[in-house]
Structure formats: C-alpha cells, structure tokens
Design a protein around this motif. Structure first.
Motif, short mmCIF file in Angstrom:
data_model
loop_
_atom_site.label_atom_id
_atom_site.label_comp_id
_atom_site.label_asym_id
_atom_site.label_seq_id
_atom_site.Cartn_x
_atom_site.Cartn_y
_atom_site.Cartn_z
N SER A 498 -4.37 7.72 2.78
CA SER A 498 -3.79 6.57 3.48
C SER A 498 -3.01 6.97 4.73
N GLU A 529 -8.79 5.37 0.04
CA GLU A 529 -8.07 4.80 1.19
C GLU A 529 -8.29 5.60 2.47
N SER A 554 -9.44 1.77 -2.61
CA SER A 554 -8.02 1.78 -2.97
C SER A 554 -7.77 2.80 -4.08
#
Length: 567
Positions: A498, A529, A554
């Motif tokens: 992320s 991510e 995710s």
C-alpha cells in the motif's frame, strides 16, 4: 494580446492610497539597506542604489506576488562577496563588472527555469538546510562587520581568522568610530525590541508604531550623518565615511561574460539563484496566505529572473525578495506591485539628486544596520524543534551552518544539500516494516507489536512502508528470511504494498529471486494492495507472470484466501 500585468488591468482606485504609503515607507527603509548591503557585497555604495530601481519594476511586470519587495538582501550580498573576492579586488572596476555579470547569469538561469516550468525547485532545498545556511551566513556577516564598528582593518577568510584579527587589532580601535557604531548598534537593538511597545503606550496606533520601529535604521543614518558633518569627525577623529556617491541615474549597458568568466561564476550564480528563489517564494507565500492569494512559483522564476537581468542592465548586482522589506510593504498597506514601482521612482529621484547627502554617512552605522538585520535571521527555534523531532534534520541544519561559518558559503550549502540527500537515502534504505494482523471484527490491519490483532496460522503478512529500490531491496529480503527463520511454520508470505509507489530494476530482481527461493521451499509468495502504476510495470515481467492469481486487491481478501486455503 494584452501585455499589461493582470494586477494593473484590474487596478482599483481605492488601492492607490495604500500603495503610495507603502512605496514611501519602503523607500525610507530601502535607502540605508541598499547602501549597507552594497558594503557587505564589497561594492561601491551606488551599486546598491542602482539595484533598487529597475529590478523592482521588472518584477512588478512578471512576478506573481502582490507584496514581495525585491532588491538587495544580506544573504545574496554575502554570496556575491564570497564568489567575487577570490577573483578581483573588492570595489575595483573589475569587481563591479563581475558583480554585474553574476546578476546577469543568475537572471538568465531564473528565466530559463521559469520557461521550463521548474517552479518545483522551490522545494529542492529542505527547510533545515535553508535555515542552517541563513543562520551560518548571519554569523559570518555579523562577525565580518565588527571591523567597521571598531574602525580597524582586518583581513580574514573565515570567522576564526577574522576574530583573531579583531583581537590583535583592538589596540588600534578608533574611539569615536566605536562610539558611533556602538551607539547605533545599541539603539537599533533596543528599537527593534522596545520602540513599538513604547510608542503604543504613548498612544500611537499599534500598526503605525510597528512601522515606525522598523524605520529606526533611517533615523540612525540621519542622526549619525548629521553629527559627523557637524563636527567633521571624518577629518578630526578618523571616522570612515561613505564619501562621494556618484549622482545621476545609471547608464543602461550589457556586460556579457566571456567563457572563462562563465566557468568561474556559473556555480555561485546557480547557488544564488536557488537560495534567492526559495527564500523569495517562502516570503511571498507567507504573505499571500494572509490575504487568501496564491503564488505561482513559475511566475516567480520569471519575475526574479527579469529583476536580475534588469539589475545587470542598470549596473546592479544579484537581487531577490527581502523578508523585512516585504513585511513592511505588506503592513504599510500595499495592495499591488505599484507600491514597488513607486518605491523605484523615489529611489531614482534620490540617485538623481540627493546622493550628496550620503557623503558623511559613517561606515560604522551601515555595519550596525547590517548586524541588527542579520542577527534576526539566526534561527535557533528551528534547530531546537528539529532536534526534538528529527535528529537527522537537526544535524543537517547544524552542519550547513557550521560549514558556512568554517568553510565558506558555497561549501556550506553544498555540505547541507549532501547531508540532506544522504539522510533521505538512509531513511529510504531503512524502511519501516511491520508484521500485521486483523483488528477483531473489522477489515483493518495493524502492527502485531502495537495492537491486539488476529493472525492466520502459517501466514506471514508483512507491510513495507517505502518504495522499493536498490538501497532497501536486500533489507526487505533479509527481513523476510529472518522472520521465516523465527517461525518455520510459515507457508505463505504476503507482501503488503500500500505504501510502495515504485519498484526499481534492482528491487524487481531481488523480489524475483525471493519468489523463486520461497517457491523452491514450498512457500507461496503473494502481494496485496499494489498500486495501479506499479502493477502496470510488473505485468510484463517474469515476476508478474509468476504471480498471476496471487495479487490481491486488499489485505482482507488476501487473509480470506489464506484462511480458505488453510482449511
């Protein structure tokens, strides 16, 4: 196509009173500063006056700030002296020509940067480095002016040499010069701190009292000049004075530098360009925010570039936006750059007819003006805050300041930039990495060492909070291997990306090798991510091919997959 600047096309008559007031007040402030900063730059006093006319007009036509006051400033003057003193004798015709050419080169650089839309250069130098540079410069400037306060001649290439020279020259101190310089210094220091509150208590409106306090240097100039003239202290007591200042407007000429001069001046010009631009944008933005206005960095490059070219054309030296004058300009009610144009017109009048008034102006008073102006630039507050928040930034600030003081202007700023870049690389090469688990009853994932979270047996979920590149790729690989050695039951490694904005070729190779190594041991390597631009580049690589079906949108989806496969 309308060639008039936007502020002039939309000018309102109601703004005129404020612009006129600000123009007059800034002129009164600019006269002693122009003379003092020319002295600091090693130039004849009239050069400072020349640099206070056309540059202001040029900036008004192209700049984006409504209240930035452009002209000679302390730091640019010091940098000019630092660049030119090894090349020519201070004050000589050759020295003046080099100063003009330095301004021209800096102006051309700024215009080129503006044309290329390089306004982001305003963020090239970190705040601690700028603070350290200005702090070191302030110390260097203040120490260098003490010889004028004492009335002695001292040579020194750095602070230590200058201080030693001052100590040796103390017996030759000129008493009357010391009295004038010391009294001016004390008056200016007291005026800066106490004059505005005193005037307020006497019934003067706070805004007017603050402006009057900032004009104290002009009062010191007038009184000291009158005293020296009245008692002829330059003849009877050996007080050094400015002397004859040529009267008349400067002639417009263009002194083009040769190839050898370019080779000597391009680096100082570049440093003056960067420092001046960053300082100007910082001042302009802080003032613009108070009126909900916006500064355009690319326009600032063009405005400052035009100002420096105009300075060179009119016999001046490098200029930039001044903090103190800009604040006074703003507080005096300036609404548009017309205030600057009015100031330039008044300065032209001074040069055309009033330079004879400066003959008896003592150098000691100009030195006192410089010392008081630069001591306010010593930024101990930023050092203290940086030391408590980030020692690396604090060390960059200290190193820059000490480098300027001990090694000189160019070496100091280059040292600060190098240390800032080194700190950036060091931070990036030691990224924060955290093993994460799920916060119970949610789809949020946090560090297992900081929160009470749930983990999936056999799954190692590692979040890396940095882009992956050559300096930190092996650090990531070592961390994964260390975690696997600590928990041999791990069968799946999930790398959470992320915070990863880029994966360079070296990091790609390390990840590819890591995936192969894990696969040979029966351990599945997956990602979650991954940002779109990063995934776009990965798809065509060997790693991207091997990870098909193993990249999750995710962390929650990756955890659910691990639970299902585990069951």
């Amino acid at each position: 196509m309308n060639l008039l600047p936007a502020w002039l096309r939309s000018y309102r008559p109601a703004w005129l009173a404020g612009d006129l007031t600000a123009g007059v007040i800034v002129t009164v402030m600019l006269i002693p500063q122009s003379l003092a900063y020319a002295l600091l730059a090693g130039l004849p006093p009239e050069v400072g006056l020349y640099a206070s006319i056309l540059p202001i007009v040029a900036y008004a036509l192209l700049g984006s700030s409504m209240t930035l006051a452009v002209g000679p400033v302390a730091v640019a003057s010091l940098m000019t002296a630092s660049a030119l003193q090894p090349l020519a004798a201070a004050g000589s015709a050759e020295y003046v020509t080099l100063a003009i050419q330095l301004s021209l080169i800096s102006g051309v650089m700024l215009l080129a940067f503006g044309a290329l839309r390089l306004g982001f250069l305003a963020h090239f130098l970190s705040h601690p480095v700028i603070s350290g540079f200005i702090t070191g410069s302030a110390v260097l400037i203040a120490v260098g002016q003490l010889k004028y306060i004492l009335g002695v001649k001292v040579a020194g290439s750095d602070v230590l040499e200058t201080l030693v020279g001052l100590a040796k020259a103390l017996p030759q101190t000129t008493p009357v010069t010391l009295a004038i310089g010391g009294a001016s210094l004390l008056f200016l220091l007291l005026a800066r701190r106490y004059l505005a509150p005193l005037l307020t208590r006497l019934g003067v409106p706070a805004k007017a009292a603050d402006l009057m306090a900032k004009l104290a240097p002009m009062a010191a100039v007038i009184v000291s000049t009158a005293v020296v003239w009245l008692f002829k202290l330059n003849e009877t007591a050996g007080v050094s004075v400015v002397g004859s200042v040529p009267q008349g407007l400067p002639q417009l000429t263009l002194a083009l530098p040769g190839v050898s001069t370019l080779g000597q001046l391009w680096l100082p010009a570049l440093l003056i360009t960067l420092i001046g631009f960053v300082e100007s944008v910082s001042v302009a933005q802080s003032l613009a925010l108070k009126r909900q206005q916006r500064i355009q960095p690319n326009r600032e490059l063009l405005g400052l570039g035009a100002a420096n070219v105009a300075s060179a054309l009119s016999g001046g030296y490098p200029v930039t936006g001044g903090f103190a004058r800009s604040v006074v300009n703003f507080a005096a009610g300036a609404h548009t750059p017309l205030a600057g144009v009015i100031s330039a017109a008044l300065m032209a009048l001074v040069i055309a007819a009033l330079t004879g008034l400066f003959y008896y102006l003592p150098y000691a008073v100009l030195a006192a003006t410089i010392i008081v102006a630069v001591t306010s630039l010593i930024d101990l507050k930023t050092l203290k805050e940086a030391w408590h928040y980030d020692r690396a930034d604090a060390l960059s600030l200290l190193a820059t300041a000490m480098g300027v003081v001990a090694l000189g202007v160019e070496a100091g700023i280059l040292m600060g930039v190098a240390l800032s870049l080194a700190a950036l690389v060091w931070r990036s090469s030691h990224p924060h990495m955290a093993v994460v688990g799920r916060v119970p009853g949610t789809e949020h994932f946090r560090n297992v060492e900081r929160h009470a979270v749930q983990t999936v047996p056999g799954l190692l979920a590692l979040r890396v909070d940095e882009s992956l590149f050559f300096a930190n790729a092996t650090v990531l690989e070592d961390r994964v291997e260390a975690l696997l050695a600590h928990d041999p039951s791990v069968r799946r490694v999930l790398l959470i990306c992320s915070a990863v904005n880029q994966i360079d070729a070296t990091a790609l190779g390390v990840l590819t090798q890591l995936e192969r190594s894990l696969a040979s041991r029966g351990i599945e390597f997956t990602l979650a991510e991954v940002k779109g631009p990063v995934m776009d580049r990965l798809r065509s690589t060997e790693l991207g091919q091997r990870l098909q079906g193993k990249v999750f949108l995710s962390v929650h989806e990756a955890f659910e997959h691990a639970v299902q496969v585990g069951n």
